[in-house]
Design an enzyme around this catalytic site. Structure first.
Site, PDB file in Angstrom:
ATOM      1  N   ASP A   1      -7.903   6.073  -8.490  1.00  0.00           N
ATOM      2  CA  ASP A   1      -7.363   7.037  -7.526  1.00  0.00           C
ATOM      3  C   ASP A   1      -6.997   8.347  -8.220  1.00  0.00           C
ATOM      4  OD1 ASP A   1      -6.411   7.833  -4.995  1.00  0.00           O
ATOM      5  OD2 ASP A   1      -4.389   7.088  -5.404  1.00  0.00           O
TER       6      ASP A   1
ATOM      7  N   SER B   1       1.118   6.729   3.989  1.00  0.00           N
ATOM      8  CA  SER B   1       2.500   6.235   4.089  1.00  0.00           C
ATOM      9  C   SER B   1       3.272   7.054   5.117  1.00  0.00           C
ATOM     10  CB  SER B   1       3.200   6.337   2.730  1.00  0.00           C
ATOM     11  OG  SER B   1       2.675   5.418   1.812  1.00  0.00           O
TER      12      SER B   1
ATOM     13  N   ASN C   1      -5.252   5.271   2.600  1.00  0.00           N
ATOM     14  CA  ASN C   1      -4.490   5.074   1.371  1.00  0.00           C
ATOM     15  C   ASN C   1      -2.999   4.958   1.646  1.00  0.00           C
ATOM     16  OD1 ASN C   1      -7.009   5.581   0.224  1.00  0.00           O
ATOM     17  ND2 ASN C   1      -6.183   6.924  -1.363  1.00  0.00           N
ATOM     18  N   VAL C   2      -2.378   3.965   1.021  1.00  0.00           N
ATOM     19  CA  VAL C   2      -0.930   3.777   1.079  1.00  0.00           C
ATOM     20  C   VAL C   2      -0.443   3.527  -0.344  1.00  0.00           C
ATOM     21  CG1 VAL C   2       0.933   2.270   1.866  1.00  0.00           C
ATOM     22  CG2 VAL C   2      -0.914   2.881   3.433  1.00  0.00           C
ATOM     23  N   ALA C   3       0.511   4.332  -0.802  1.00  0.00           N
ATOM     24  CA  ALA C   3       1.076   4.134  -2.137  1.00  0.00           C
ATOM     25  C   ALA C   3       2.598   4.240  -2.103  1.00  0.00           C
ATOM     26  CB  ALA C   3       0.487   5.150  -3.119  1.00  0.00           C
TER      27      ALA C   3
ATOM     28  N   HIS D   1       0.930  13.529   0.550  1.00  0.00           N
ATOM     29  CA  HIS D   1       1.396  12.400  -0.254  1.00  0.00           C
ATOM     30  C   HIS D   1       2.925  12.362  -0.255  1.00  0.00           C
ATOM     31  CE1 HIS D   1      -2.701  13.161  -1.821  1.00  0.00           C
ATOM     32  NE2 HIS D   1      -2.734  11.849  -1.962  1.00  0.00           N
ATOM     33  N   GLY D   2       3.473  11.157  -0.319  1.00  0.00           N
ATOM     34  CA  GLY D   2       4.925  11.013  -0.319  1.00  0.00           C
ATOM     35  C   GLY D   2       5.448  10.818   1.090  1.00  0.00           C
TER      36      GLY D   2
ATOM     37  N   HIS E   1      -5.830  10.247   2.861  1.00  0.00           N
ATOM     38  CA  HIS E   1      -4.762  10.142   1.879  1.00  0.00           C
ATOM     39  C   HIS E   1      -3.436  10.451   2.575  1.00  0.00           C
ATOM     40  CE1 HIS E   1      -6.903  10.008  -2.141  1.00  0.00           C
ATOM     41  NE2 HIS E   1      -7.883  10.037  -1.251  1.00  0.00           N
ATOM     42  N   GLY E   2      -2.333   9.985   1.976  1.00  0.00           N
ATOM     43  CA  GLY E   2      -1.028  10.224   2.583  1.00  0.00           C
ATOM     44  C   GLY E   2      -0.777   9.337   3.779  1.00  0.00           C
TER      45      GLY E   2
END
Length: 281
Positions: free
Chosen positions: A83, A208, A227-229, A177-178, A205-206
């Site tokens: 990633d 979450s 995507n989840v982080a 992101h975040g 992306h992003g």
């Protein structure tokens, strides 16, 4: 062990079926276990992601071996993805190590530089058959301010895909992101136009903090990988903090399992967004 298509083919299958795969980062054995327990229980595929910082933390060989061993142990259809790599050196190292997929992120460079770097990553990956993801547009990273003017242009996206031969494309349609300070508003019309002009599997992306209704709407318009982080990290750390505050036990084997269950519960909820009534993705 479930049969496993190459990730490029699995994403194309998701595109054709108007569904998506969950891609979530892991950071240690505990987050990895929570993710794979969720996928195994629901019998769903999952993409395990590693960033440069996680690779530096765990070591490339150990990180990859952990991911592969967990996929086999839990009998899940899964893939290992690099990633947000910003250098071809890291891309090449991960391809040589056996990653299923790599992302080269030159999205903060100008268009010509992004094309050139992505094309080189594609050339490297063709030797191994790995999937290549790139990003076009501005998806704010941690500490950066979101900029609606940096959204992906559909015509530029078509040109980018044509000139690079990239397999999947991360697009900027209003996510970041975040954690979000306000509810993100996804530009679904833009997304549909990008899909119509490129035809490749698109990546969000992003993920979450984006609600299920918005995720499903994006998937219906071409998003094939979500995507989840941040939420994965947050679930684990909150769980560990809670257990530490509730006990004087110093045995991490007792402290970590509740936090692992928190990760598992989160990932089950995320995987459920892509399942139909029959349990299929």
């Amino acid at each position: 062990m479930p049969s496993r298509l190459p990730m490029r083919e699995k994403l194309l299958e998701a595109r054709d079926r108007r569904t998506a795969l969950l891609a979530t980062n892991f950071y240690n054995a505990e987050t990895l276990r929570g993710i794979l327990e969720a996928a195994a229980e629901l019998r769903q595929p999952v993409i395990l992601q590693l960033t440069r910082s996680s690779i530096d933390y765990l070591g490339l060989g150990l990180a990859l071996a952990m991911g592969r061993a967990a996929i086999e142990q839990y009998g899940v259809e899964g893939w290992i993805h690099l990633d947000h790599a910003t250098s071809l050196d890291l891309v090449e190292r991960c391809l040589e190590a056996g990653f299923d997929s790599v992302m080269i992120d030159a999205s903060e460079a100008d268009f010509a530089q992004n094309v050139a770097l992505t094309r080189k990553a594609v050339e490297l990956a063709r030797k191994t058959g790995a999937n290549v993801e790139a990003e076009l547009g501005f998806v704010a990273k941690l500490g950066q301010e979101a900029d609606s003017g940096g959204m992906t242009d559909p015509d530029e996206a078509a040109r980018f895909v044509h000139e690079t031969g990239v397999d999947s494309l991360a697009v900027a349609i209003g996510t970041a992101h975040g954690f979000y300070k306000a509810t993100p508003c996804l530009d679904l019309e833009r997304l549909a136009a990008i899909q119509a002009r490129t035809g490749v599997p698109l990546v969000l992306h992003g993920g979450s903090g984006v609600d299920e209704t918005a995720i499903r709407a994006a998937v219906a318009r071409g998003i094939c990988k979500v995507n989840v982080a941040t939420e994965t990290k947050d679930a684990f750390v909150r769980g560990v903090k809670r257990e530490i505050q509730a006990t004087t036990d110093i045995d991490l084997r007792n402290i970590f399992p509740p936090a692992i269950r928190d990760v598992k519960d989160l990932i089950k909820q995320k995987l459920g967004m892509f399942m139909d009534g029959s349990g299929r993705v």
